[in-house]
Design a protein around this motif. Structure first.
Motif, short mmCIF file in Angstrom:
data_model
loop_
_atom_site.label_atom_id
_atom_site.label_comp_id
_atom_site.label_asym_id
_atom_site.label_seq_id
_atom_site.Cartn_x
_atom_site.Cartn_y
_atom_site.Cartn_z
N ALA A 67 0.84 -1.20 0.00
CA ALA A 67 0.00 0.00 0.00
C ALA A 67 0.88 1.25 0.00
O ALA A 67 1.90 1.30 0.69
N LYS A 68 0.47 2.25 -0.76
CA LYS A 68 1.15 3.54 -0.76
C LYS A 68 0.45 4.55 0.13
O LYS A 68 1.07 5.51 0.58
N SER A 69 -0.86 4.35 0.36
CA SER A 69 -1.62 5.32 1.13
C SER A 69 -2.72 4.60 1.90
O SER A 69 -3.05 3.45 1.63
N VAL A 70 -3.30 5.32 2.88
CA VAL A 70 -4.32 4.76 3.77
C VAL A 70 -5.51 5.71 3.83
O VAL A 70 -5.32 6.93 3.97
N ILE A 71 -6.71 5.16 3.74
CA ILE A 71 -7.94 5.90 4.02
C ILE A 71 -8.63 5.20 5.18
O ILE A 71 -9.02 4.03 5.07
N TYR A 72 -8.76 5.89 6.30
CA TYR A 72 -9.35 5.31 7.51
C TYR A 72 -10.74 5.90 7.71
O TYR A 72 -10.89 7.09 7.95
N LEU A 73 -11.77 5.06 7.59
CA LEU A 73 -13.16 5.47 7.78
C LEU A 73 -13.55 5.12 9.20
O LEU A 73 -13.92 3.98 9.51
N HIS A 74 -13.47 6.12 10.09
CA HIS A 74 -13.73 5.87 11.51
C HIS A 74 -15.16 6.24 11.84
O HIS A 74 -15.58 7.40 11.72
N MET A 75 -15.93 5.22 12.27
CA MET A 75 -17.34 5.41 12.64
C MET A 75 -17.40 5.65 14.15
O MET A 75 -17.56 4.71 14.95
N ASN A 76 -17.26 6.91 14.54
CA ASN A 76 -17.11 7.26 15.94
C ASN A 76 -18.39 7.05 16.74
O ASN A 76 -19.44 7.60 16.39
N VAL A 335 -5.65 11.02 -1.93
CA VAL A 335 -4.62 9.99 -2.14
C VAL A 335 -4.17 9.98 -3.59
O VAL A 335 -3.02 9.65 -3.90
N GLU A 336 -5.08 10.36 -4.49
CA GLU A 336 -4.73 10.45 -5.91
C GLU A 336 -3.65 11.50 -6.13
O GLU A 336 -2.84 11.38 -7.06
N ARG A 337 -3.61 12.51 -5.28
CA ARG A 337 -2.65 13.60 -5.39
C ARG A 337 -1.42 13.39 -4.52
O ARG A 337 -0.60 14.30 -4.38
N GLY A 338 -1.27 12.21 -3.92
CA GLY A 338 -0.04 11.88 -3.21
C GLY A 338 -0.08 12.03 -1.72
O GLY A 338 0.95 11.89 -1.05
N VAL A 339 -1.26 12.34 -1.12
CA VAL A 339 -1.37 12.40 0.34
C VAL A 339 -1.22 10.98 0.88
O VAL A 339 -1.80 10.03 0.36
N ARG A 340 -0.46 10.83 1.96
CA ARG A 340 -0.16 9.49 2.48
C ARG A 340 -1.31 8.90 3.28
O ARG A 340 -1.60 7.71 3.17
N MET A 341 -1.95 9.72 4.13
CA MET A 341 -3.04 9.19 4.95
C MET A 341 -4.18 10.18 5.06
O MET A 341 -3.96 11.38 5.28
N VAL A 342 -5.40 9.65 4.90
CA VAL A 342 -6.62 10.43 5.05
C VAL A 342 -7.51 9.70 6.06
O VAL A 342 -7.71 8.49 5.95
N GLN A 343 -8.02 10.41 7.03
CA GLN A 343 -9.00 9.81 7.94
C GLN A 343 -10.29 10.61 7.89
O GLN A 343 -10.27 11.84 7.83
N ILE A 344 -11.40 9.88 7.87
CA ILE A 344 -12.72 10.50 7.93
C ILE A 344 -13.34 10.12 9.26
O ILE A 344 -13.55 8.93 9.54
N MET A 345 -13.63 11.11 10.09
CA MET A 345 -14.16 10.87 11.43
C MET A 345 -15.66 11.17 11.42
O MET A 345 -16.07 12.33 11.52
N HIS A 346 -16.48 10.13 11.27
CA HIS A 346 -17.93 10.30 11.17
C HIS A 346 -18.57 10.01 12.52
O HIS A 346 -18.48 8.90 13.03
N ARG A 347 -19.24 11.00 13.09
CA ARG A 347 -19.78 10.86 14.44
C ARG A 347 -21.24 10.40 14.43
O ARG A 347 -21.91 10.42 13.41
N GLY A 348 -21.72 10.00 15.62
CA GLY A 348 -23.14 9.73 15.79
C GLY A 348 -23.53 8.27 15.91
O GLY A 348 -24.71 7.94 15.87
#
Length: 493
Positions: A67-76, A335-348
């Motif tokens: 893997a070159k990059s990570v997308i973390y979908l956090h269901m808070n 991530v398409e533009r070269g960002v190494r890690m993206v996290q989405i913090m979805h609450r509720g």
């Protein structure tokens, strides 16, 4: 990997600069030159590639990465495993019966410890098998059900924490103790990124459905802890100003900003020459990145170049700033533009009372976009080297919190077992790991600690988690903690 102690870095840097000053070479000149061009800046930071703004540490990755990059979908808030992935059809016959005391144990939160009864609450949702793998999936997740052959479901994840803040801190930093670096900061520190115009680590905090029981999110979830501040996640906000104070004030044009930064760089260079404070280097780098982001962020958030087919894939809210749907599409663009890690913090996702309504709203808000993200990455050939993770900080109890009917029930926090899924770079699709008892109350095979998830993430990125350490407060700190943790080899491609 790096045995420098940040507590003494100030003194070490100062002594070295004083030494070079005595022999006629002022390191402040290098810091000043970093404001003049990215090549010199990278050289000053020790990069082998003089053009990289976010270089990796020397020697990383340890081995070829999948893997070159990570997308973390956090269901808070803690999604209910019983109502999504952990199918327990026999519970229907035990509706309202008391959960046996030998299952109940002694870890009950204060929210239900005063209950006289702990009645079993079967899921009201229909489960069906999907995909070639035959995965059982709740009717709450009709879109995710279509991509089960691309994901690995882990049903026996467990954590040490029983309340939201320490549990989320544990998920994101590998420790319940505040002050440790987040996963994204560790990844940024170790591997840098392939972009010069965006941060290596970005955090998105989308809106969530009205009426949800949402918990607070603290900056430690994307904070650098004891790592240099430049490895902090940059939060993109909803609305016309994704990054606060990024735009120039009225009457200031881009050439004015450039001139101001150059002058400020000279002042910072003098301060660094005199004091050797590593935070000054961080300040220089962050000012320069903010200048670059004045151009890159508007381009990133302009979705007009996305096809109508892509927008329809993600769903109706794709053009709504701050929606989870738009955040998922932005994650792909990042991530398409070269960002190494993206996290989405979805609450509720904290469903103590009317779970069917609350959980139903959460799934409706996220299901299509999560599935679309996997499909979109796969169509573009990006899934093979992008690792996607979905999960919360713990699960929910089989017994009902409060009043119980077949149509309405609540569930308390449950750290003993919960479900997560992973897909993409280095992960084998269509597999399921772990099994729980008849009440989804304890793992009975293949238990997985949350830090084993973290170890596996680092492994997919080409990092040996046991060797990726930094000495702080007398301890070789690492994302996976100090206890032995293993990579989850059963889900690796």
């Amino acid at each position: 990997m790096n045995n420098k102690n940040p507590l003494f870095e100030h003194q070490l840097l100062q002594t070295r600069r004083q030494f070079f000053g005595n022999v006629g070479l002022r390191m402040g000149g290098i810091a000043m030159a970093s404001m003049m061009g990215p090549g010199l800046a990278a050289q000053a930071m020790g990069s082998e590639d003089p053009e990289r703004v976010h270089p990796p540490l020397p020697g990383l990755p340890h081995f070829p990465a999948k893997a070159k990059s990570v997308i973390y979908l956090h269901m808070n808030g803690g999604p209910s495993q019983l109502d999504t992935w952990d199918y327990k059809p026999d519970l229907v016959k035990q509706f309202e019966k008391e959960l046996p005391k030998d299952f109940l144990g002694d870890r009950i939160t204060t929210m239900t410890s005063g209950q006289a009864k702990f009645p079993v609450a079967p899921s009201k949702y229909e489960f069906k098998q999907h995909g070639e793998c035959g995965r059982w999936v709740s009717s709450l997740l009709p879109h995710t059900a279509k991509i089960v052959d691309d994901i690995a479901v882990i049903k026996t994840v467990h954590t040490n924490a029983i309340n939201h803040d320490p549990a989320c801190t544990f998920v994101m930093t590998g420790s319940e103790v505040a002050g440790k670096p987040s996963m994204g900061s560790w990844v940024s520190y170790g591997l840098g990124a392939e972009t010069n115009n965006l941060p290596a680590f970005v955090s998105l905090v989308p809106n969530f459905p009205a009426g949800s029981n949402a918990q607070a999110l603290y900056s430690r979830m994307w904070g650098p802890g004891f790592l240099p501040g430049k490895h902090s996640g940059v939060v993109l906000r909803a609305g016309a100003e994704p990054v606060l104070y990024l735009d120039n004030p009225p009457g200031v044009d881009r050439s004015d900003r450039r001139a101001m930064l150059d002058a400020l760089g000279k002042l910072n260079a003098k301060g660094f020459s005199k004091f050797g404070d590593p935070d000054i280097q961080t300040r220089i780098a962050q000012y320069e990145m903010a200048y670059r982001m004045q151009t890159s962020v508007p381009e990133l958030t302009d979705l007009s170049q996305e096809t109508q087919a892509t927008k329809e894939l993600y769903g109706a809210n794709v053009d709504k700033p701050g929606s989870f749907t738009q955040s998922a599409l932005l994650a792909r663009r990042l991530v398409e533009r070269g960002v190494r890690m993206v996290q989405i913090m979805h609450r509720g996702w904290d469903s103590h009372g009317n779970l069917p309504v609350e959980l139903g709203n959460q799934c409706m808000d996220t299901d299509q976009a999560c599935a679309a993200l996997i499909t979109d990455l796969k169509q573009r050939g990006m899934l093979k080297d992008t690792l996607v993770i979905w999960g919360g900080e713990f699960g929910r109890t089989v017994y009902s919190q409060g009043a119980l009917t077949r149509e309405r029930y609540g569930r308390d926090h449950h750290p003993r077992n919960f479900c997560m899924w992973m897909a993409g770079g280095g992960i084998k699709g269509g597999v399921e790991l772990g099994e729980t008892d008849e009440y989804s109350y304890n793992p009975i095979s293949d238990p997985v600690h949350i830090n084993e998830i973290n170890a596996t993430v680092l492994h997919c990125l080409g990092i040996d988690h046991e060797r990726f350490t930094l000495r702080y407060q007398g301890l070789d700190q690492r994302l996976t903690g100090v206890e032995p943790m293993k990579v989850i080899k059963q889900i690796l491609a």
